[in-house]
Scaffold this motif. Sequence first.
Motif, PDB file in Angstrom:
ATOM      1  N   VAL A   1      41.767  43.244  48.100  1.00  0.00           N
ATOM      2  CA  VAL A   1      41.664  44.143  46.952  1.00  0.00           C
ATOM      3  C   VAL A   1      42.264  43.476  45.718  1.00  0.00           C
ATOM      4  CG1 VAL A   1      42.501  46.339  45.993  1.00  0.00           C
ATOM      5  CG2 VAL A   1      41.636  46.237  48.334  1.00  0.00           C
ATOM      6  N   ILE A   2      43.390  42.828  45.888  1.00  0.00           N
ATOM      7  CA  ILE A   2      44.039  42.163  44.765  1.00  0.00           C
ATOM      8  C   ILE A   2      43.153  41.041  44.227  1.00  0.00           C
ATOM      9  CG2 ILE A   2      46.042  40.790  44.061  1.00  0.00           C
ATOM     10  CD1 ILE A   2      47.689  42.362  46.081  1.00  0.00           C
ATOM     11  N   ALA A   3      42.491  40.294  45.109  1.00  0.00           N
ATOM     12  CA  ALA A   3      41.602  39.213  44.666  1.00  0.00           C
ATOM     13  C   ALA A   3      40.465  39.760  43.813  1.00  0.00           C
ATOM     14  CB  ALA A   3      41.054  38.453  45.874  1.00  0.00           C
TER      15      ALA A   3
ATOM     16  N   ILE B   1      47.826  48.717  37.235  1.00  0.00           N
ATOM     17  CA  ILE B   1      48.495  49.757  38.026  1.00  0.00           C
ATOM     18  C   ILE B   1      48.055  49.643  39.486  1.00  0.00           C
ATOM     19  CG2 ILE B   1      48.572  52.260  38.455  1.00  0.00           C
ATOM     20  CD1 ILE B   1      48.559  52.570  35.345  1.00  0.00           C
ATOM     21  N   PHE B   2      46.741  49.517  39.699  1.00  0.00           N
ATOM     22  CA  PHE B   2      46.241  49.351  41.068  1.00  0.00           C
ATOM     23  C   PHE B   2      46.707  48.025  41.666  1.00  0.00           C
ATOM     24  CE2 PHE B   2      43.124  52.528  39.597  1.00  0.00           C
ATOM     25  CZ  PHE B   2      43.315  53.470  40.605  1.00  0.00           C
ATOM     26  N   PHE B   3      46.740  46.991  40.826  1.00  0.00           N
ATOM     27  CA  PHE B   3      47.214  45.675  41.263  1.00  0.00           C
ATOM     28  C   PHE B   3      48.671  45.772  41.735  1.00  0.00           C
ATOM     29  CE2 PHE B   3      49.221  41.592  40.528  1.00  0.00           C
ATOM     30  CZ  PHE B   3      48.303  40.693  41.028  1.00  0.00           C
ATOM     31  N   GLY B   4      49.505  46.459  40.966  1.00  0.00           N
ATOM     32  CA  GLY B   4      50.907  46.619  41.333  1.00  0.00           C
ATOM     33  C   GLY B   4      51.081  47.404  42.620  1.00  0.00           C
TER      34      GLY B   4
ATOM     35  N   ALA C   1      48.851  47.701  45.102  1.00  0.00           N
ATOM     36  CA  ALA C   1      48.385  46.849  46.205  1.00  0.00           C
ATOM     37  C   ALA C   1      49.388  45.729  46.471  1.00  0.00           C
ATOM     38  CB  ALA C   1      47.007  46.274  45.887  1.00  0.00           C
ATOM     39  N   GLY C   2      49.946  45.165  45.421  1.00  0.00           N
ATOM     40  CA  GLY C   2      50.954  44.119  45.585  1.00  0.00           C
ATOM     41  C   GLY C   2      52.193  44.624  46.301  1.00  0.00           C
ATOM     42  N   GLY C   3      52.591  45.861  45.998  1.00  0.00           N
ATOM     43  CA  GLY C   3      53.734  46.457  46.681  1.00  0.00           C
ATOM     44  C   GLY C   3      53.478  46.635  48.172  1.00  0.00           C
ATOM     45  N   VAL C   4      52.273  47.057  48.515  1.00  0.00           N
ATOM     46  CA  VAL C   4      51.914  47.211  49.928  1.00  0.00           C
ATOM     47  C   VAL C   4      51.934  45.847  50.627  1.00  0.00           C
ATOM     48  CG1 VAL C   4      50.024  47.808  51.504  1.00  0.00           C
ATOM     49  CG2 VAL C   4      50.580  49.321  49.593  1.00  0.00           C
ATOM     50  N   VAL C   5      51.370  44.844  49.965  1.00  0.00           N
ATOM     51  CA  VAL C   5      51.338  43.505  50.560  1.00  0.00           C
ATOM     52  C   VAL C   5      52.754  42.964  50.744  1.00  0.00           C
ATOM     53  CG1 VAL C   5      50.676  41.103  50.139  1.00  0.00           C
ATOM     54  CG2 VAL C   5      49.028  42.925  49.750  1.00  0.00           C
TER      55      VAL C   5
ATOM     56  N   VAL D   1      42.643  35.045  48.736  1.00  0.00           N
ATOM     57  CA  VAL D   1      41.777  35.186  49.912  1.00  0.00           C
ATOM     58  C   VAL D   1      42.281  34.299  51.047  1.00  0.00           C
ATOM     59  CG1 VAL D   1      39.443  34.752  50.800  1.00  0.00           C
ATOM     60  CG2 VAL D   1      39.750  35.944  48.630  1.00  0.00           C
ATOM     61  N   ILE D   2      42.615  33.059  50.727  1.00  0.00           N
ATOM     62  CA  ILE D   2      43.148  32.143  51.748  1.00  0.00           C
ATOM     63  C   ILE D   2      44.445  32.703  52.337  1.00  0.00           C
ATOM     64  CG2 ILE D   2      44.168  29.857  52.117  1.00  0.00           C
ATOM     65  CD1 ILE D   2      42.097  28.803  50.049  1.00  0.00           C
ATOM     66  N   SER D   3      45.301  33.227  51.474  1.00  0.00           N
ATOM     67  CA  SER D   3      46.573  33.795  51.938  1.00  0.00           C
ATOM     68  C   SER D   3      46.351  35.006  52.836  1.00  0.00           C
ATOM     69  CB  SER D   3      47.446  34.196  50.754  1.00  0.00           C
ATOM     70  OG  SER D   3      47.789  33.065  50.003  1.00  0.00           O
TER      71      SER D   3
END
Length: 130
Positions: free
Chosen positions: A2-4, A31-34, A36-40, A106-108
């Motif tokens: 999702v972040i990609a 906002i969505f990026f943050g 999703a980043g928090g979940v990751v 994506v690789i990560s």
Amino acid sequence: MVIAVLVMIIPFVTQYLDPTPGFFSCIVILIFFGAAGGVVQGSVFGIAGMLPGKFMGAVMFGNGLSGITINFLRAICLLIFPPKADSDNSFYGAMVYFVLAAVILVISSLAFVYFIKLPIVQYHVRKGTA
């Protein structure tokens, strides 16, 4: 993943929308990026916390290395595509930068899926949840 996708959208939003809607669109994307980043990050630190200490050290090293690497990539993009008022260099430089960031994401994410299936990780996760 999702972040990609979110990372790939940002250059197009800033290039093709007018300044005010483009700005607010970027804010919504971030906002969505943050979130999703928090979940990751929570997932990565949660898994690393169940493993021996050297794994947490590797996660912290990776965080530091990613910060240095992404700034280095941006500097290279600015050198290759210097911003000029009468050209699309800024857009091309941003596209290269964000495409590279998306590829790395994506690789990560694929590496994370592989990592959590390793026997040592499965062992420690079972041990940590028992």
